[in-house]
Design an enzyme around this catalytic site. Structure first.
Site, PDB file in Angstrom:
ATOM      1  N   ASP A   1       0.832  -1.204   0.000  1.00 45.94           N
ATOM      2  CA  ASP A   1       0.000   0.000   0.000  1.00 45.94           C
ATOM      3  C   ASP A   1       0.859   1.243   0.000  1.00 45.94           C
ATOM      4  OD1 ASP A   1      -1.750  -2.261   1.187  1.00 45.94           O
ATOM      5  OD2 ASP A   1      -3.128  -0.682   0.541  1.00 45.94           O
TER       6      ASP A   1
HETATM    7  C1  LIG Z   1      -2.309  -4.452  -5.239  1.00 44.43           C
HETATM    8  S1  LIG Z   1      -3.357  -4.123  -3.888  1.00 44.43           S
HETATM    9  C2  LIG Z   1      -2.274  -3.556  -2.688  1.00 44.43           C
HETATM   10  C3  LIG Z   1      -2.763  -3.815  -1.265  1.00 44.43           C
HETATM   11  O1  LIG Z   1      -4.094  -3.273  -0.984  1.00 44.43           O
HETATM   12  C4  LIG Z   1      -4.773  -4.203  -0.112  1.00 44.43           C
HETATM   13  O2  LIG Z   1      -5.391  -3.578   0.989  1.00 44.43           O
HETATM   14  P1  LIG Z   1      -7.019  -3.415   1.035  1.00 44.43           P
HETATM   15  O3  LIG Z   1      -7.605  -4.734   0.619  1.00 44.43           O
HETATM   16  O4  LIG Z   1      -7.306  -3.053   2.483  1.00 44.43           O
HETATM   17  O5  LIG Z   1      -7.314  -2.296   0.080  1.00 44.43           O
HETATM   18  C5  LIG Z   1      -3.682  -5.111   0.391  1.00 44.43           C
HETATM   19  O6  LIG Z   1      -2.914  -4.508   1.420  1.00 44.43           O
HETATM   20  C6  LIG Z   1      -2.875  -5.262  -0.886  1.00 44.43           C
HETATM   21  O7  LIG Z   1      -1.675  -5.895  -0.700  1.00 44.43           O
END
Ligand SMILES: CSC[C@H]1O[C@H](OP(=O)(O)O)[C@H](O)[C@@H]1O
Length: 367
Positions: A242
């Site tokens: 992220d």
């Molecule tokens: C390629 S997605 C990157 C990252 O986003 C996800 O978090 P969320 O589901 O809370 O938006 C997850 O940390 C992924 O690794």
């Protein structure tokens, strides 16, 4: 089975409602910035690249369907809406990075209302196209790194959360590398952590792996250590990002930090897959990354479909089950930080970053 998280055409945007996957593939219309904010905040759409793209395209749709009196009015409108959208989720840098670039573009574009609006819309639409090509390049770079580092024999991979087509504009980042290694015939088996409490692994990554017919097994988050201890064929853990700080510390889904420790203990490669839009050179280390805290009820309840006695899903009907003792305190950070010291490589669309002889990453080389 549908894997298109974002459906866009000029003046119109829809997102796949990820709160209803894997049992229902339902698209929700996004007509403006408020719809996008609410969809991102509620995790109806999620994934660092996907939320940036949805935010940018929602404003593009809003601009295409609204009249403005002057160039200054449209500039102010874009700036105000981008500042609002960035507050939907704080940890992923893709959203704030895109907002900064789009605001700068609009500020610097000379001309009338239509010229400025068209420049914004074109830039937002380009994000959708660029993300897929970036992910394909991440997959290619990840495959080449794996061949160089792990070798030419088949091996297995463990991953966390969802980093595939449902987290991006398509193909994915960490799951994109798994797809590329599988397509090359080098993947023996993929293991996915369920990734409590939102269950991105059991609901989304499992959905994508089944869709692609990739041999895969779902495990609970607590099984990661014993899995590595009993499956020596697992040679690599690949995770998304992220926000990657300048020194390589990486914020990712909660559970990533302990995976980096488990990988080190078992001599398994620990790799971050991220587009350069997830790298934040302004944040020096992981200590500077804001970690989103999510609502307690997202941890103590589980929402799912209502299924009849024959196992058929009652479309549109969901049920919420409370799985914790009423009154218990809850801590629900959505992310944690894997330290650069425990990361073997950061794989981007522009190439692979590895640490130098001093154990330091140099991510500035990508910019
Ligand atoms: C390629 S997605 C990157 C990252 O986003 C996800 O978090 P969320 O589901 O809370 O938006 C997850 O940390 C992924 O690794």
């Amino acid at each position: 089975m549908v894997l298109e998280a974002i459906k866009y055409r000029p003046h119109s945007l829809e997102i796949l409602d990820q709160l209803r996957l894997p049992h229902e593939s339902v698209y929700a219309p996004i007509k403006n910035s408020t719809d996008a904010f609410n969809a991102i905040k509620s995790m109806t759409v999620r994934g660092a690249p996907a939320i940036a793209i949805v935010a940018a395209l929602a404003l593009a749709v809003e601009l295409a369907n609204r009249e403005f009196e002057s160039a200054d009015e449209v500039r102010s409108f874009v700036s105000e809406k981008l500042e609002y959208l960035v507050t939907s989720r704080p940890t992923a840098v893709n959203l704030s990075d895109a907002a900064r670039k789009l605001a700068k573009l609009v500020k610097e574009t000379e001309g009338d209302v239509k010229t400025i609006a068209d420049a914004y819309i074109a830039a937002a639409e380009k994000m959708l196209v660029d993300d897929v090509s970036d992910n394909m390049n991440i997959g290619k770079n990840g495959l080449e790194w794996a061949k160089k580092t792990i070798g030419q024999d088949k091996f297995s991979i463990l991953t966390i959360c969802n980093t595939g087509s449902l987290a991006t504009a398509g193909y994915g980042t960490a799951l994109g590398i798994i797809r590329s290694i599988y397509a090359d015939g080098l993947l023996s088996h993929a293991y996915a952590l369920e990734t409590r409490p939102y269950n991105q692994g059991s609901r989304l990554t499992a959905y994508e792996l089944v869709h692609d017919n990739i041999p895969a097994t779902l495990i609970t988050d607590s099984m990661a250590s014993v899995l590595l201890n009993s499956h020596p064929e697992i040679k690599m853990i690949v995770v998304g990002a992220d926000r990657v700080a300048r020194n390589g510390d990486t914020a990712n889904k909660i559970g990533t930090y302990q995976l980096s420790i488990v990988a080190k203990h078992h001599g398994v490669r620990f790799v971050v897959a991220a587009p350069t839009t997830s790298i934040d050179l302004q944040t020096m280390t992981g200590e500077g990354i804001a970690i989103e805290q999510r609502k307690p009820d997202e941890l103590v309840t589980v929402r799912g479909p209502v299924v009849d006695k024959d196992g058929n899903v009652n479309k549109g009907e969901t049920k919420t089950v409370h799985i914790a003792a009423p009154g218990i305190g809850v801590w629900n950070p959505s992310f944690d930080v894997a330290p650069a010291a425990l990361i073997d490589a950061i794989i981007t669309e522009k190439g692979v970053a590895e640490k130098d002889e001093n154990g330091e990453f140099h991510l500035e080389y990508f910019f």
